[in-house]
Design a protein around this motif. Sequence first.
Motif, PDB file in Angstrom:
ATOM      1  N   THR A  41       0.849  -1.204   0.000  1.00 43.58           N
ATOM      2  CA  THR A  41       0.000   0.000   0.000  1.00 43.58           C
ATOM      3  C   THR A  41       0.881   1.250   0.000  1.00 43.58           C
TER       4      THR A  41
ATOM      5  N   GLU B 285      -4.923  -5.190  -2.207  1.00 43.95           N
ATOM      6  CA  GLU B 285      -5.758  -6.236  -1.608  1.00 43.95           C
ATOM      7  C   GLU B 285      -6.305  -7.181  -2.682  1.00 43.95           C
TER       8      GLU B 285
ATOM      9  N   ARG C  97      -5.999   3.790   6.478  1.00 40.42           N
ATOM     10  CA  ARG C  97      -4.891   2.867   6.730  1.00 40.42           C
ATOM     11  C   ARG C  97      -5.246   1.901   7.862  1.00 40.42           C
ATOM     12  N   GLY C  98      -4.850   0.679   7.683  1.00 38.73           N
ATOM     13  CA  GLY C  98      -5.174  -0.347   8.684  1.00 38.73           C
ATOM     14  C   GLY C  98      -6.611  -0.831   8.579  1.00 38.73           C
TER      15      GLY C  98
HETATM   16  N1  ASP Z   1      -3.282  -2.410   3.160  1.00 36.47           N
HETATM   17  C1  ASP Z   1      -3.920  -1.366   3.945  1.00 36.47           C
HETATM   18  C2  ASP Z   1      -2.871  -0.534   4.676  1.00 36.47           C
HETATM   19  O1  ASP Z   1      -1.686  -0.769   4.506  1.00 36.47           O
HETATM   20  C3  ASP Z   1      -4.949  -1.877   4.892  1.00 36.47           C
HETATM   21  C4  ASP Z   1      -4.428  -2.779   6.003  1.00 36.47           C
HETATM   22  O2  ASP Z   1      -3.279  -3.234   5.952  1.00 36.47           O
HETATM   23  O3  ASP Z   1      -5.194  -3.020   6.950  1.00 36.47           O
HETATM   24  O4  ASP Z   1      -3.204   0.386   5.366  1.00 36.47           O
END
Ligand code: ASP
Length: 424
Positions: A47, A78, A154-155
């Motif tokens: 990402t 994803e 994020r996350g």
């Molecule tokens: N790939 C996304 C990020 O790096 C979502 C995640 O990892 O939860 O934020």
Amino acid sequence: MSLIVHKYGGTSMGSTERIRNVSKRVAKWARAGHQMVVVPSAMSGETNRLLALAKELQPAQVTPAVMRELDTVAATGEQVSVGLLSIALQAEGVDAVSYAGWQVPIDTDSSFTKARIRRIDDARVRADLAAGKVVVITGFQGVDDGGNITTLGRGGSDTSAVAVAAALEADECLIYTDVDGVYTTDPRVVPEARRLETVSFEEMLEMASLGSKVLQIRSVEFAGKYRVPLRVLSSFTDWDIPIEQEAKSGTLITFEEGLKMEQAVVSGIAFNRDEAKITILGVPDKPGVAFRILGPVAEANIDVDMIIQNVSNDGKTDFSFTVHRNDYPRTLDLLRSDVATATGASQVAGDPRICKVSIVGIGMRSHVGVAAKMFRTLSEEGINIQMISTSEIKTSVVIDEKYMELAVRALHRAFELDGEPAVA
Ligand code: ASP
Ligand code: ADP
Ligand code: MG
């Protein structure tokens, strides 16, 4: 037979070898007779890589049209993950099918880069599960009413997983990550941090909102709202350990009310280096000032965190607040151009090199002097406190970023949270 949702983070999906391990673990659960839905993140670093590419081409002004494309780019990470994981599952002899957010669909609002899930249509997934398939769904992404691809911040894969678990009324949502549970603080910063067997939903909500990125805050909110049984555990144990052992490992988020007898006063320490401070000096102290400063900030869709207003001196006051560091230049511009003139302020100053350190614990409700102990500990280390905010179960301070690790370690020790060094 139970319906189980597994979520695997970026590090757990970080290479084809790791994806193969994930597939073996999921296959083990499926063969034990569970209906399985798996929500993976993008491979680690992906990402960031995608967003960095977009940044190279990005115009100075990040318009809503640019934000839309950022989500189109970021969501691809994803999509690669679900495809690869499904292929790996099929190689294990498991009947697996992958879906992007829009194929489920996971409906969101249109706040690109931080969209909120509104509704998940579970029909397609339920039909696949009934047909004995393992369903692999992209984390992090959804689709808005206009058919545009959105991402959840994020996350955000944590939130996708818990929301999917809520929609399917899953028996449990297991968040597999690169540490073996929720710790008293980030074990990468304090090696003496201890893993918690259980953490209350309220404490987890505070810790997530105050910067512990082990769970995205919205995932904890969903878990609370829909009472999703939620556990954080390691994806780095041997994939073939017995399911009963695996199912009891890590940290369980509990919804029990009340304080356990042995409950520590402070359960955890969170920190966040993503904030920046803005101070407006010499604002006339009269009704409506806070609104005139923060109204335009809210209109610009900028989240404000801590706010303090000093007592007035000669009819003038100073007003400080914090925003996400990404929003700092925009907020400063906004205040310098419009708000300062409108309010008659004498100066707008800012500091992006601050951090917020917080102590969290349900026990703080019933104990006095906890905040005082925090302030004393920081003063003994010579750390100056710039802002303070409290709620029933947390106290947060803003300090100079360069003292962050020192402050977290000192507080961890002072509140007797230190244990044996953690093993990741
Ligand atoms: N790939 C996304 C990020 O790096 C979502 C995640 O990892 O939860 O934020
Ligand atoms: P994933 O890619 O699996 O979603 P994240 O990097 O988002 O993983 O979250 C896991 C990380 O959260 C850990 O590697 C750890 O450094 C960090 N972390 C921060 N606070 C805590 C905490 N209190 N307990 C455990 N991990 C924490
Ligand atoms: Mg994460």
